[in-house]
Design an enzyme around this catalytic site. Sequence first.
Site, PDB file in Angstrom:
ATOM      1  N   GLY A   1       4.141  -6.697   8.876  1.00  9.65           N
ATOM      2  CA  GLY A   1       4.351  -5.269   8.627  1.00  9.65           C
ATOM      3  C   GLY A   1       2.991  -4.618   8.636  1.00  9.65           C
ATOM      4  O   GLY A   1       2.208  -4.832   9.560  1.00  9.65           O
TER       5      GLY A   1
ATOM      6  N   CYS B   1       1.500 -12.783   9.595  1.00 13.31           N
ATOM      7  CA  CYS B   1       0.819 -11.599  10.135  1.00 13.31           C
ATOM      8  C   CYS B   1       0.254 -10.742   8.993  1.00 13.31           C
ATOM      9  O   CYS B   1      -0.731 -11.145   8.387  1.00 13.31           O
ATOM     10  CB  CYS B   1       1.758 -10.844  11.066  1.00 13.31           C
ATOM     11  SG  CYS B   1       0.839  -9.868  12.265  1.00 13.31           S
TER      12      CYS B   1
ATOM     13  N   HIS C   1       4.693 -14.338  14.548  1.00 10.36           N
ATOM     14  CA  HIS C   1       5.981 -13.988  13.920  1.00 10.36           C
ATOM     15  C   HIS C   1       7.072 -15.004  14.243  1.00 10.36           C
ATOM     16  O   HIS C   1       7.897 -14.754  15.129  1.00 10.36           O
ATOM     17  CB  HIS C   1       6.433 -12.611  14.432  1.00 10.36           C
ATOM     18  CG  HIS C   1       5.667 -11.474  13.854  1.00 10.36           C
ATOM     19  ND1 HIS C   1       6.103 -10.742  12.775  1.00 10.36           N
ATOM     20  CD2 HIS C   1       4.486 -10.935  14.214  1.00 10.36           C
ATOM     21  CE1 HIS C   1       5.227  -9.812  12.482  1.00 10.36           C
ATOM     22  NE2 HIS C   1       4.234  -9.895  13.346  1.00 10.36           N
TER      23      HIS C   1
ATOM     24  N   GLU D   1       9.727 -15.554  12.732  1.00  8.21           N
ATOM     25  CA  GLU D   1      11.051 -15.005  12.400  1.00  8.21           C
ATOM     26  C   GLU D   1      11.655 -14.211  13.559  1.00  8.21           C
ATOM     27  O   GLU D   1      12.840 -13.892  13.532  1.00  8.21           O
ATOM     28  CB  GLU D   1      10.975 -14.143  11.125  1.00  8.21           C
ATOM     29  CG  GLU D   1      10.404 -12.738  11.281  1.00  8.21           C
ATOM     30  CD  GLU D   1       8.885 -12.670  11.492  1.00  8.21           C
ATOM     31  OE1 GLU D   1       8.235 -13.724  11.600  1.00  8.21           O
ATOM     32  OE2 GLU D   1       8.368 -11.540  11.565  1.00  8.21           O
TER      33      GLU D   1
HETATM   34  N1  GLN Z   1      -2.112  -5.396  11.917  1.00  7.89           N
HETATM   35  C1  GLN Z   1      -1.236  -5.450  10.779  1.00  7.89           C
HETATM   36  C2  GLN Z   1      -2.010  -5.495   9.483  1.00  7.89           C
HETATM   37  O1  GLN Z   1      -3.142  -5.888   9.480  1.00  7.89           O
HETATM   38  C3  GLN Z   1      -0.334  -6.665  10.851  1.00  7.89           C
HETATM   39  C4  GLN Z   1       0.644  -6.536  11.972  1.00  7.89           C
HETATM   40  C5  GLN Z   1       1.896  -7.325  11.775  1.00  7.89           C
HETATM   41  O2  GLN Z   1       2.210  -7.768  10.677  1.00  7.89           O
HETATM   42  N2  GLN Z   1       2.664  -7.447  12.837  1.00  7.89           N
HETATM   43  O3  GLN Z   1      -1.455  -5.179   8.488  1.00  7.89           O
END
Ligand code: GLN
Length: 206
Positions: free
Chosen positions: A55, A87, A179, A181
């Site tokens: 996210g 992520c 990811h 998921e």
């Molecule tokens: N670039 C986002 C961050 O640093 C992470 C992106 C993602 O979770 N898909 O929060």
Amino acid sequence: MPNPISCRLPCVGVLALQGAFREHKWALERLGVQVFLASTLAALRDCEALVIPGGESTTIGRLLNDFNMMEPLRERIRGGMAVFGTCAGMVLLAREIEGSVQPRLGLMEITVRRNAFGRQVDSFEMDLEIPVLGEEPFPGVFIRAPYAVGVGQGVEILCSVQGKGVLLRQGKLLAAAFHPELTGDLRLHRYFISQVAGWNEACKIG
Ligand code: GLN
């Protein structure tokens, strides 16, 4: 005869403040573990293991602070709760975030670079070699992904891309820059439950 305690199915929470939490819930449900979406402090206290989804790490970190969940969550993790951060979740686990003072849990001895694969390639897929998951390549889905630019003591790099760690483990903490998921491949979730959280193979998860 399997030990009934080791075969009790875990109750896994997915931190549901922002981001791709539903997809993690579906993946874990397919493994047959008990899953719930955790968006309050009370819910976090019921988790025996936790997934922190992708996210926006700045948003999730700010919400953890605003809802007074940051320090209690740190305490749970220090007390041995297994966590799988993907992520943005990896960014939140990191001790250091290059060039940023944003709120984070900061319990994993890694330094991450956010959006590390460059703007023009915001999103890409590639087959990953992850020896702990077996020989078959794992579909890596990278969306504005971080990578680890530095790792401290006790951190194992389970997969690298361009020489940078994208799957890392420190004891009961697992961090993926990609990811899992969003793919149909459940091997990494299964690895988290059976190997990292420690609900062993006798449970025949998934
Ligand atoms: N670039 C986002 C961050 O640093 C992470 C992106 C993602 O979770 N898909 O929060």
